[in-house]
Design a protein around this motif. Sequence first.
Motif, PDB file in Angstrom:
ATOM      1  N   LEU A 158      35.682  58.417  41.480  1.00 49.23           N
ATOM      2  CA  LEU A 158      34.593  57.544  41.041  1.00 49.23           C
ATOM      3  C   LEU A 158      34.860  56.895  39.692  1.00 49.23           C
ATOM      4  O   LEU A 158      34.586  55.705  39.493  1.00 49.23           O
ATOM      5  CB  LEU A 158      33.288  58.349  40.978  1.00 49.23           C
ATOM      6  N   TYR A 159      35.408  57.647  38.749  1.00 47.12           N
ATOM      7  CA  TYR A 159      35.641  57.078  37.423  1.00 47.12           C
ATOM      8  C   TYR A 159      36.638  55.926  37.493  1.00 47.12           C
ATOM      9  O   TYR A 159      36.481  54.903  36.813  1.00 47.12           O
ATOM     10  CB  TYR A 159      36.143  58.167  36.469  1.00 47.12           C
ATOM     11  N   THR A 160      37.647  56.069  38.341  1.00 51.55           N
ATOM     12  CA  THR A 160      38.622  54.994  38.535  1.00 51.55           C
ATOM     13  C   THR A 160      37.948  53.771  39.144  1.00 51.55           C
ATOM     14  O   THR A 160      38.211  52.629  38.743  1.00 51.55           O
ATOM     15  CB  THR A 160      39.761  55.478  39.439  1.00 51.55           C
ATOM     16  N   LYS A 161      37.051  53.990  40.114  1.00 55.10           N
ATOM     17  CA  LYS A 161      36.303  52.895  40.736  1.00 55.10           C
ATOM     18  C   LYS A 161      35.412  52.202  39.703  1.00 55.10           C
ATOM     19  O   LYS A 161      35.286  50.968  39.698  1.00 55.10           O
ATOM     20  CB  LYS A 161      35.468  53.448  41.892  1.00 55.10           C
ATOM     21  N   LEU A 162      34.799  52.974  38.820  1.00 55.26           N
ATOM     22  CA  LEU A 162      33.978  52.397  37.752  1.00 55.26           C
ATOM     23  C   LEU A 162      34.798  51.438  36.886  1.00 55.26           C
ATOM     24  O   LEU A 162      34.333  50.346  36.534  1.00 55.26           O
ATOM     25  CB  LEU A 162      33.398  53.509  36.878  1.00 55.26           C
ATOM     26  N   LEU A 163      36.005  51.860  36.531  1.00 52.88           N
ATOM     27  CA  LEU A 163      36.861  51.015  35.701  1.00 52.88           C
ATOM     28  C   LEU A 163      37.229  49.722  36.423  1.00 52.88           C
ATOM     29  O   LEU A 163      37.208  48.637  35.825  1.00 52.88           O
ATOM     30  CB  LEU A 163      38.131  51.777  35.321  1.00 52.88           C
ATOM     31  N   GLU A 164      37.579  49.831  37.711  1.00 53.86           N
ATOM     32  CA  GLU A 164      37.953  48.636  38.473  1.00 53.86           C
ATOM     33  C   GLU A 164      36.783  47.666  38.586  1.00 53.86           C
ATOM     34  O   GLU A 164      36.937  46.449  38.372  1.00 53.86           O
ATOM     35  CB  GLU A 164      38.441  49.033  39.866  1.00 53.86           C
ATOM     36  N   ASP A 165      35.600  48.185  38.910  1.00 55.49           N
ATOM     37  CA  ASP A 165      34.425  47.326  39.062  1.00 55.49           C
ATOM     38  C   ASP A 165      34.022  46.712  37.723  1.00 55.49           C
ATOM     39  O   ASP A 165      33.562  45.565  37.665  1.00 55.49           O
ATOM     40  CB  ASP A 165      33.258  48.123  39.650  1.00 55.49           C
TER      41      ASP A 165
END
Length: 325
Positions: A158-165
Amino acid sequence: MNDLSAVSSSAQLAMKADAPLFIVLNAGSGKHDAGDTQQTLAGIFDAAGRRHEFLLLDSATDIESRAKQAVRLACEQGGIVVAAGGDGTINGVAQHVLGHPCAFGVLPQGTFNYFGRVHGISQETEVAAKALLRAIPTPVQVGLVNEKVFLVNASLGLYTKLLEDRETAKAQLGRSRLVAMGAGLMTLMRERRQLRLTLEARGQSRSIRTPSVFVGNNRLQFDRLGLPEGEALEHGQLAAIVVKPTRALAMLGLALRGALGRLGDADNLIRFPMHRLTVHPHRHRMIKVATDGEVNHLRAPLVFRVAPEPLLLMVPAPEDRVEVK
């Protein structure tokens, strides 16, 4: 005398007071124009009679070539490699400094700058540059995930997805804290994916479903989140945070606790210090991992560990250190 003290003492004896500076400057970091930043730094170093050379970054793809060039020059001339930029730039340059007999300086210019702040480095360019002239080479701990450096943290899920978004939203709507916060909230509400992983650490193995795994290497960040495991980072370890399967509203609750510095009170986290953590993703050979805010594709299994040798960081002299606020 312990190993780090021995490294520090020998480095201080070997470091010349007039060691040249090879500055990798990111044109896209910080609030000020890169040309103005370069002019400011040049004025400070010229006034001090300190030899220096700028290696400018035009894009993220330049970091590897510029960092390697800076390391080569520093090793040949007994100089210091300096990264001027945000956490991503600092990480990218540190990746190539680690393992070489040259010191590493930092002039933070990003938003959070946890790495610089935890070592007493000012967030003001002029102040940090003047302190760099009197700084002391000091060994600091580095984290690795599959040989990829992280100075602050590494994560998957999730944290990686947060950064991408967040980066997508900034590209569309502009770079601001409000845009970043809005993008983060939308990701927390929409993201439902759970990773199926097997974790191996401290002689034990455990299979788990989780939206996110976070491995930290920065005491300041852990303290700000209210996580006591940050103390382990002062004793040659990393600290892992694994989120238990959690609904969207509960994830928002975790985010709020983190913002208030009370994440240590949450009961839907698995937290532990360790020297080495191996993560086996089920069904995935390649997986996205964020290191200091930059997303990479790494091959499984993922091995998080403390680097066998420290990074020789130019830490401000006691009178130049800036207390964390």
